[in-house]
Design a protein around this motif. Structure first.
Motif, short mmCIF file in Angstrom:
data_model
loop_
_atom_site.label_atom_id
_atom_site.label_comp_id
_atom_site.label_asym_id
_atom_site.label_seq_id
_atom_site.Cartn_x
_atom_site.Cartn_y
_atom_site.Cartn_z
N ASN A 143 -37.91 25.10 -23.83
CA ASN A 143 -36.56 24.84 -23.34
C ASN A 143 -36.20 25.86 -22.26
O ASN A 143 -36.16 27.07 -22.52
CB ASN A 143 -35.57 24.92 -24.51
CG ASN A 143 -34.17 24.52 -24.12
OD1 ASN A 143 -33.84 24.38 -22.95
ND2 ASN A 143 -33.31 24.33 -25.12
N PRO A 144 -35.91 25.40 -21.05
CA PRO A 144 -35.57 26.36 -19.98
C PRO A 144 -34.18 26.97 -20.15
O PRO A 144 -33.86 27.96 -19.48
CB PRO A 144 -35.62 25.50 -18.71
CG PRO A 144 -35.31 24.12 -19.18
CD PRO A 144 -35.92 24.02 -20.55
N SER A 145 -33.37 26.41 -21.05
CA SER A 145 -32.00 26.91 -21.26
C SER A 145 -31.74 27.20 -22.73
O SER A 145 -30.68 26.87 -23.28
CB SER A 145 -30.98 25.88 -20.74
OG SER A 145 -31.21 25.55 -19.40
N THR A 146 -32.71 27.82 -23.40
CA THR A 146 -32.57 28.08 -24.82
C THR A 146 -31.42 29.04 -25.10
O THR A 146 -31.14 29.96 -24.32
CB THR A 146 -33.88 28.66 -25.39
OG1 THR A 146 -33.73 28.87 -26.80
CG2 THR A 146 -34.27 29.96 -24.71
N THR A 147 -30.73 28.82 -26.23
CA THR A 147 -29.62 29.68 -26.63
C THR A 147 -29.87 30.39 -27.95
O THR A 147 -29.15 31.33 -28.29
CB THR A 147 -28.34 28.85 -26.76
OG1 THR A 147 -28.53 27.81 -27.73
CG2 THR A 147 -27.96 28.23 -25.41
N SER A 148 -30.89 29.93 -28.71
CA SER A 148 -31.20 30.54 -30.00
C SER A 148 -32.62 30.16 -30.38
O SER A 148 -33.27 29.35 -29.71
CB SER A 148 -30.22 30.08 -31.07
OG SER A 148 -30.43 28.71 -31.37
N THR A 149 -33.09 30.72 -31.49
CA THR A 149 -34.44 30.38 -31.95
C THR A 149 -34.55 28.93 -32.40
O THR A 149 -35.65 28.38 -32.47
CB THR A 149 -34.84 31.29 -33.12
OG1 THR A 149 -33.86 31.16 -34.18
CG2 THR A 149 -34.92 32.75 -32.68
#
Length: 353
Positions: A143-149
């Motif tokens: 994911n290029p825009s990950t926010t968490s694991t």
């Protein structure tokens, strides 16, 4: 299929001499009405055979063809690199050709090329789907825009290079899934919620119609879609190897004849009203057993396709030290490669001519 008809007629003259002329004319017409494509690799070079004539693909060195398909008269071939050759080939990479023009799949999908960090890498279902000129791929990517694991990776498909995200996930194991198009709807099946329990992995097998999710089963491996006059079905294998075919349109399960041991079946093929249940060295047409017998030990079935009751299959040599593979049409040998460590037939596609 001009190259195939002559040897077929020689054998069919003997085998079908007691049938009426109308039956013979129908079978001959069915054979003549198709072109046969076999995709694969020969001497570490991606290639395909159309009606037994080989075409080496430009830029196909050290690549193996894994999937061939024909759509609207255009020939498509997917290939990946051969990791055993070492060097940069230990990093997975895919390419595809349309009518001989090669495309780097990472560039086509507008993603970064794979590298030595496995968890950064694109994984795709090792197949390509082409429908009405549209090209589809299915896989998982970081994911290029990950926010968490919990959303580090994306399960998605690409249509003509444009990505559609089906789900964000925290799991990046070996990707298992398949994709097909039916009545302009995109169907994709994969696994989710993969978790170990007492050393054993459990998961949910899910179906997406376009982007709408539905639970399909638990602890089954999605293999491929099947289409026939009743709609579109999904072929899965349970964790103990039991096969299942579920029609997605009418929500019915295909009944395996009682005479067949389900755990011995590795593939199922639908051809009009006929059902083929394929084992390692045999297949059933509906409930009739056909045991593969060959004096040269080419008895292990690889790929199997049926069109208009014509049978196309690859078979491997099962003798001690046997390395060769052959391609047959209606049990007549058409192609042969001497050493599967250097060349193999990996895909069959039969198209109207």
């Amino acid at each position: 299929m001009k190259n195939l008809i002559l040897p077929f007629l020689l054998s069919l003259t003997f085998v079908f001499s007691c049938t009426n002329s109308d039956d013979n004319e129908t079978l001959e017409k069915n054979i003549q009405s198709y072109d046969v494509y076999v995709g694969g690799v020969d001497e570490f070079h991606a290639c395909y055979w159309k009606n037994n004539q080989k075409t080496l693909l430009s830029g196909g060195e050290n690549l193996q063809g894994t999937s061939i398909t024909v759509d609207q008269g255009n020939i498509y071939m997917l290939a990946n690199n051969i990791q055993k050759l070492g060097g940069n080939h230990v990093i997975p990479a895919w390419y595809f050709w349309k009518n001989g023009s090669r495309y780097n799949l990472a560039e086509y999908l507008n993603v970064a090329p794979n590298n030595m960090n496995e968890h950064d890498n694109l994984q795709i279902w090792n197949n390509m789907t082409v429908e009405n000129g549209n090209v589809y791929f299915f896989g998982v990517i970081k994911n290029p825009s990950t926010t968490s694991t919990s959303d580090q990776y994306q399960i998605c498909y690409w249509k003509n290079g444009v990505k559609t995200v089906l789900e964000n996930t925290d799991y990046y194991g070996s990707f298992t899934g398949c994709l097909s198009v039916y009545n302009n709807d995109v169907y994709a099946v994969t696994r989710r919620n993969i978790s170990p329990s007492g050393g054993i992995f459990n998961w949910e097998t899910v179906l997406y119609k376009n982007t709408v999710y539905a639970s399909l089963s638990n602890n089954t491996f999605p293999k491929y879609f099947l289409k026939d006059n009743s709609g579109i079905s999904i072929f899965t294998l349970s964790s103990n190897g039991t096969p299942s075919v579920k029609n997605i349109i009418n929500n019915t399960e295909l009944t395996i004849p009682a005479s067949i041991t389900p755990s011995e079946i590795k593939d199922i093929v639908l051809d009009n009203s006929d059902r083929y249940f394929i084992g390692s060295t045999f297949y059933y047409k509906n409930d009739v057993l056909n045991q593969i017998s060959d004096s040269n030990n080419f008895t292990s079935i690889g790929h199997f396709v049926s069109k208009d009751q014509n049978i196309y299959m690859t078979r491997y040599n099962t003798a001690v030290g046997g390395k060769a593979v052959k391609f047959y049409v209606n049990n007549t040998e058409m192609l042969s490669l001497p050493d599967v460590s250097r060349g193999c037939f990996n895909s069959i596609f039969v198209a109207p001519n």
